[in-house]
Write a protein that holds these residues in place. Structure first.
Motif, short mmCIF file in Angstrom:
data_model
loop_
_atom_site.label_atom_id
_atom_site.label_comp_id
_atom_site.label_asym_id
_atom_site.label_seq_id
_atom_site.Cartn_x
_atom_site.Cartn_y
_atom_site.Cartn_z
N PRO A 176 0.81 -1.23 0.00
CA PRO A 176 0.00 0.00 0.00
C PRO A 176 0.84 1.28 0.00
O PRO A 176 0.32 2.34 -0.30
N PHE A 177 2.12 1.17 0.31
CA PHE A 177 2.94 2.39 0.36
C PHE A 177 3.85 2.54 -0.85
O PHE A 177 4.66 3.46 -0.89
N ALA A 178 3.71 1.65 -1.81
CA ALA A 178 4.63 1.70 -2.96
C ALA A 178 4.33 2.91 -3.83
O ALA A 178 3.20 3.10 -4.29
N GLY A 179 5.32 3.75 -4.04
CA GLY A 179 5.19 4.88 -4.95
C GLY A 179 4.19 5.93 -4.51
O GLY A 179 3.60 6.58 -5.36
N ALA A 183 2.73 12.41 2.43
CA ALA A 183 1.44 12.74 3.07
C ALA A 183 0.50 11.54 2.98
O ALA A 183 -0.20 11.21 3.94
N THR A 184 0.47 10.88 1.83
CA THR A 184 -0.39 9.72 1.66
C THR A 184 0.06 8.57 2.56
O THR A 184 -0.75 7.90 3.20
N GLU A 185 1.37 8.37 2.62
CA GLU A 185 1.88 7.30 3.47
C GLU A 185 1.43 7.53 4.92
O GLU A 185 0.94 6.62 5.59
N ALA A 186 1.56 8.77 5.38
CA ALA A 186 1.16 9.09 6.75
C ALA A 186 -0.35 8.87 6.93
O ALA A 186 -0.79 8.30 7.93
N ALA A 187 -1.13 9.31 5.95
CA ALA A 187 -2.59 9.16 6.05
C ALA A 187 -2.98 7.68 6.08
O ALA A 187 -3.85 7.27 6.86
N GLU B 361 6.89 13.11 -5.65
CA GLU B 361 5.77 12.40 -6.29
C GLU B 361 4.45 13.08 -5.95
O GLU B 361 3.54 13.20 -6.77
N PHE B 362 4.37 13.59 -4.73
CA PHE B 362 3.21 14.32 -4.26
C PHE B 362 2.99 15.55 -5.16
O PHE B 362 1.89 15.82 -5.64
N LEU B 363 4.08 16.23 -5.43
CA LEU B 363 4.03 17.46 -6.21
C LEU B 363 3.66 17.17 -7.65
O LEU B 363 3.05 18.00 -8.32
#
Ligand code: ADP
Ligand code: MG
Lengths: 263, 392
Positions: A176-179, A183-187, B361-363
């Motif tokens: 689930p954390f690949a790429g 912020a998404t990883e933390a969420a 990647e976020f950006l």
């Protein structure tokens, strides 16, 4: 059926996911060989191992997505067929074509297909469930966005939202954390911990060894065979990592990994 | 030549319309599943069976023209063709498109040889047979039309029942299996539908062109919608309209093969859609490009204003003026002021994110032009702002 496993111990009825003597092959070479795994209830379990170790295959075989050569799987002590509705599966993000004609809400609603069957129309309740799942991953403003326009992190979030819509007891996630962005990883990790606190069990294939200690309480290491499984503190050791990854990790690297979780 | 809607013409139009709907719906699954080419293999593989059916019926003393016998023969050989594709794919290292190419051409080649043999041994009697290649409505009987209509209606019904399962399978096969769906069964059902459409369409559209009726409608529908839920009915409607209109036109020109006219009508729908469809059409793309250009100029202009520069480019100045950001004398309006401030703040956020490799990647989600709130959720923006504050 060929019984490769000699252990006659029965499958733990308390375990959300118990696997015994599981072997899978896509050709001549086994992708998994005689793997035993007992996932502790209410745990967050990481499945780690090098590329091609059979981590994805383990999840797929547990779910009957790929056929087993041998072995048994029990879900909460019962057969998979009767407990499917208690499992939510999040496949690897890269396993689908994101140019598929669908918007975010369409994908999240797919989590309810098991409940809806072939023909029942989408109800107001279904839409509310989808909306709530999207809100939980912080994507409530994206319901009508074309999935092809999403970033990697957003794609992962809606895959997770689809799983949340299933309202399952056991969550099986493939990388689930690949790429994804930070912020998404933390969420995602916050959300998974919330699931665990709500009495769910989370099993995730995880590729980043440096976060295993911080994110998970249990770990299973595999490399075609099971190397070790149990609480992170006991199992995430230099010896086991070396056994799972062979020469690919230097001892110094492993020491750093073990320390990573302690601050 | 005037168009008169005789009973017979109405019958044919009705049959062709239903066939088109069934083909559009069936073709949608093959298209979404990225197996459109498989329809081609299935339809071309009907030819040897068609000829075989004729030969068997003649050998048994019949005229060889009974439609049921011909359809049965073509169904059997199409099914064999499908098995051959699957066999080649699973037993050799051939990819699916190569396997399809091999099967399609061999079966069709065999069929052409058999057709020639039939023509040589029984001149005159094969008259009906070559019409099944390109379709015709001239000799259509009421029973034929009814059979086609019933077949098409059944196909449509099955497609309707399975469309949810098929959409899920096409998008995410692993997830479908994890839900307990029988994916091989769904694929087999889809191929059975293609087979049924091909066989039902033999008389009107003919076996060479039926594949066009399976592929053009979904491809056209895709231009109109970005959601599978709409592509199914749009493809059905386009297929149905093509069948209906094509069969009607064909009654005006009985010498032209009906299948070709139907397919040309479908191609017409495609062409028009390609130009004007809002989702992916050419005009819409051109307009999107214009809009994009405007966004670039608007953003550049606002940032320039925020930093107190004068706007030199005439197009940018005209745009900002037209949209009420600046007055005719070049002074910012209130609206312009707040937009410029917002653009400036976004720019600062982007600069911050860019300085942190972790956020690369976020950006990448941000197109560099629109408001950040379009690319990031509220949570995420709050997260960025907190980080920025902490950093400064
Ligand atoms: N669909 C497939 N067909 C053939 N081989 C496969 C397939 N999926 C996986 N494999 C092979 O099985 C092994 C295990 O794969 P996988 O479970 O994806 O590993 P991991 O997830 O640990 O990287 C690898 O050697 C891979 O190449
Ligand atoms: Mg994997």
């Amino acid at each position: 059926m060929l019984r490769l496993h000699q252990n006659d111990q029965t499958l733990d009825p308390q375990s959300p996911l118990a696997i015994r003597g599981l072997s899978v092959s896509y050709g001549e070479k086994p992708a998994l060989f005689s793997v035993d795994l007992t996932v502790a209830p209410y745990s967050m379990t990481a499945i780690v191992g090098p590329n091609g170790a059979g981590k994805s295959t383990l999840l797929k075989a547990a779910l009957g997505v790929v056929p087993r050569l041998s072995g048994q799987v029990s879900i909460f002590g019962r057969a998979l067929a009767s407990e499917r509705h208690r499992i939510a599966y999040v496949p690897q993000r890269a396993s689908v074509d994101w140019d598929f004609p669908a918007n975010v809400r369409d994908v999240v609603l797919m989590g309810l297909y098991g409940k809806m069957g072939l023909l029942r129309r989408i109800s107001r309740d279904d839409l509310a469930i989808a909306e709530d799942a999207l809100a939980q991953v912080g994507m409530q403003d994206f319901a009508h966005r074309q999935i092809g326009q999403l970033s990697g992190g957003q794609q992962q979030r809606i895959f997770l939202a689809r799983a949340l819509a299933q309202n399952a007891d056991l969550y099986l996630l493939d990388e689930p954390f690949a790429g994804v962005d930070a912020a998404t990883e933390a969420a995602i990790i916050t959300l998974l911990k919330k699931l665990k606190d709500a009495g769910k069990t989370v099993v995730a294939v995880h590729h980043d060894l440096s976060t295993v200690t911080a994110y998970f309480d249990h770990v299973a290491m595999i490399n075609t065979r099971l190397i070790a499984q149990g609480p992170v503190a006991q199992v995430f050791t230099t010896a086991h990592l070396q056994e799972a990854y062979g020469g690919r990790l230097a001892t110094a690297q492993i020491d750093r990994l073990r320390e990573a979780g302690h601050y | 030549m005037a168009f008169t809607l005789t009973y017979n013409v109405a019958l044919v139009m009705f049959g062709a319309g239903l066939l088109g709907v069934a083909a559009g719906v069936t073709g949608t699954f093959m298209f979404l599943r990225k197996r459109a080419l498989l329809s081609d293999a299935i339809s071309h593989a009907t030819l040897p069976g068609l000829c075989g059916g004729f030969m068997v019926m003649v050998a048994l003393g019949g005229s060889g023209r009974a439609l049921e016998g011909l359809l049965l023969g073509s169904a059997v050989s199409a099914a064999l063709g499908l098995l051959a594709v699957n066999f080649l794919k699973s037993q050799t290292r051939l990819s699916e498109d190569a396997a399809i190419g091999a099967v399609l051409s061999s079966f069709f080649g065999l069929g052409v040889v058999m057709l020639t043999v039939i023509q040589n041994m029984s001149a005159g009697r094969q008259a009906g047979l070559d019409q099944l290649l390109l379709g015709s409505t001239a000799a259509m009987l009421r029973e034929d039309a009814e059979m086609i209509a019933i077949g098409a209606a059944l196909v449509f019904l099955v497609g309707f029942v399975l469309h949810r399962a098929m959409t899920l399978t096409a998008f995410d096969e692993n997830f479908a299996r994890a839900l307990g769906l029988n994916v091989p069964l769904i694929d087999a059902a889809a191929m059975a539908l293609v087979l049924a459409v091909t066989v039902a369409g033999l008389k009107i559209v003919g076996l060479i062109l039926i594949v066009a009726l399976l592929i053009i409608p979904p491809v056209t529908a895709r231009l109109w919608s970005n959601r599978a839920a709409y592509i199914w009915p749009i493809a059905g409607a386009i297929g149905g309209a093509s069948g209906l209109i094509g069969a009607g036109l064909s009654s005006l020109a009985p010498d032209l093969p009906t299948g070709a006219i139907i397919v040309l009508v479908a191609a017409g729908f495609f062409l028009v859609s390609f130009l004007v469809a809002p989702a992916r059409g050419a005009l819409a793309s051109a307009m999107r490009h214009r809009k994009f250009q405007r966004r670039v100029h608007r953003r550049q202009g606002l940032l320039a204003l925020a930093q107190g520069y004068r706007i030199l480019e005439p197009y940018t100045r005209k745009l900002l003026q037209r949209e009420g950001y600046v007055r005719a004398d070049g002074v910012m309006t209130e609206r312009g002021q707040s937009a410029a401030t917002a653009a400036q703040r976004d720019e600062a956020r982007v600069a911050y994110l860019r300085s942190k490799p972790d956020y690369a990647e976020f950006l990448s989600r941000h197109d560099g032009l629109s408001d950040l709130s379009r690319a990031f959720t509220r949570d995420e923006l709050a997260h960025i702002d907190t980080r920025m504050e902490a950093a400064s």
